[in-house]
Design an enzyme around this catalytic site. Structure first.
Site, PDB file in Angstrom:
ATOM      1  CG  ASP A  44      -0.701  -0.154   2.399  1.00  0.00           C
ATOM      2  OD1 ASP A  44       0.608   0.046   2.438  1.00  0.00           O
ATOM      3  OD2 ASP A  44      -0.924   0.121   3.692  1.00  0.00           O
ATOM      4  CB  SER A  45       4.623   1.514  -0.660  1.00  0.00           C
ATOM      5  OG  SER A  45       5.116   0.257  -1.099  1.00  0.00           O
ATOM      6  CG  ASP A  83       1.148  -4.224   1.976  1.00  0.00           C
ATOM      7  OD1 ASP A  83       0.399  -4.372   3.236  1.00  0.00           O
ATOM      8  OD2 ASP A  83       1.135  -3.615   1.970  1.00  0.00           O
ATOM      9  CE  LYS A 111       3.358  -5.452   4.128  1.00  0.00           C
ATOM     10  NZ  LYS A 111       3.034  -4.215   4.789  1.00  0.00           N
ATOM     11  CD  GLU A 113       0.757  -1.483   8.270  1.00  0.00           C
ATOM     12  OE1 GLU A 113       0.390  -0.860   8.815  1.00  0.00           O
ATOM     13  OE2 GLU A 113       1.446  -0.981   6.582  1.00  0.00           O
ATOM     14  CD  GLU A 180       8.251   0.000   7.242  1.00  0.00           C
ATOM     15  OE1 GLU A 180       7.255  -0.823   6.812  1.00  0.00           O
ATOM     16  OE2 GLU A 180       8.639   0.889   7.208  1.00  0.00           O
TER      17      GLU A 180
HETATM   18  O1  KIV Z   1       3.624  -0.883   1.810  1.00  0.00           O
HETATM   19  C1  KIV Z   1       5.192  -1.505   1.589  1.00  0.00           C
HETATM   20  O2  KIV Z   1       5.336  -1.300   0.312  1.00  0.00           O
HETATM   21  C2  KIV Z   1       5.407  -1.648   2.704  1.00  0.00           C
HETATM   22  C3  KIV Z   1       6.668  -2.045   3.004  1.00  0.00           C
HETATM   23  C4  KIV Z   1       7.259  -0.831   3.521  1.00  0.00           C
HETATM   24  C5  KIV Z   1       7.139  -2.980   3.542  1.00  0.00           C
HETATM   25  O3  KIV Z   1       4.942  -2.432   3.691  1.00  0.00           O
END
Ligand code: KIV
Length: 263
Positions: A44-45, A83, A111, A113, A180
């Protein structure tokens, strides 16, 4: 041969480090997977890197599904991790709907969090055949609660809680832990406390695998470069050779070095 969760578990057991990079589209997914990166993260970056937001919070499930499909179309055998975006897994029921959408878009693992509060969700997803990676330490979706993007786990209590979270979540059926921005010694302790693979970003070189945002390691991201990022395009003559250098340096333990590590 396609990379699976079992491949990563075997690599942990044999001590071979694995690599992960983000990708958000078919072209980069093809390049990254053909270079030999084992895991592609549809992170989600993308809310910051592609959309230009100042956090990952505006990213929607539709955004994630769209980019997961794009990456899936270009992928050549890497394990695809997508994510779950902000507030898309705040209840187990909501998590199952979101995970179903991302898996149907081409993800192999999702993934999330958070800490031990995710144990029930992790168990439910696992029982229904959906692998999970739990992201601990600096969790960007909770940036407002953390008061900024800061190294986590420097105090004993916080560090002990993180070890407990990792163990609880592994016991609940999580398949991967991602750490992280945590001190290297804490990441090493967590990696040896669980049987499942641990991926690090800003977590030293003792984790089982490493991940970076592709745009960061190619020096494309503008503005502040975090301490844990290395520009692999410097000294390389193509994107592919930059990715190959990253793979070589992760496998040899050369990256991340002291200068990219938090004590
Ligand atoms: O969203 C992402 O790219 C991430 C990485 C920074 C691990 O979660």
């Amino acid at each position: 041969m396609a990379v699976t969760i079992n491949t990563l578990k075997e690599m942990k057991q044999s001590g071979e480090k694995f690599t992960c990079l983000t990708s958000y589209d078919a072209s980069f997914a093809q390049l990254v997977s053909c270079a030999g990166v084992e895991v592609i993260l549809i992170g989600d970056s993308l809310g910051m890197v592609l959309q230009g937001n100042d956090s990952t919070l505006p990213v929607s499930i539709e955004d994630m599904a769209y980019h997961t499909k794009c990456v899936s179309n270009g992928n050549q055998g890497a394990l695809l991790m997508a994510d779950m975006p902000f507030m898309s897994y705040s209840t187990p029921e909501q998590a199952m709907d979101t995970a179903a959408c991302l898996m149907q878009s081409g993800a192999h693992i999702v993934k999330l969090e958070g800490g031990s509060w995710l144990a029930e969700t992790t168990r439910l997803l696992s029982e229904r055949g959906i692998p999970t990676c739990i992201h601990l330490g600096l969790t960007p979706q909770t940036v407002n609660k953390m008061g900024g993007y800061k190294v986590q786990g420097r105090q004993d209590e916080q560090a002990n809680n993180m070890v407990d979270d990792a163990i609880n979540l592994a016991n609940a059926g999580a398949d991967i832990i991602l750490l992280e921005c945590v001190p290297a010694s804490l990441a090493e302790k967590i990696s040896s406390s669980v049987d499942i693979p641990v991926i690090g970003i800003g977590a030293g070189n003792k984790t089982d695998g490493q991940v970076l945002v592709l745009h960061d390691m190619l020096g494309v991201t503008s503005g502040h470069r975090p301490k844990f990022v290395k520009n692999f395009l410097e000294g390389s003559n193509s994107v592919t050779s930059a990715i190959e250098s990253y793979i070589k340096d992760v496998k040899s333990g050369e990256f991340p070095s002291e200068e990219h590590t938090f004590k």
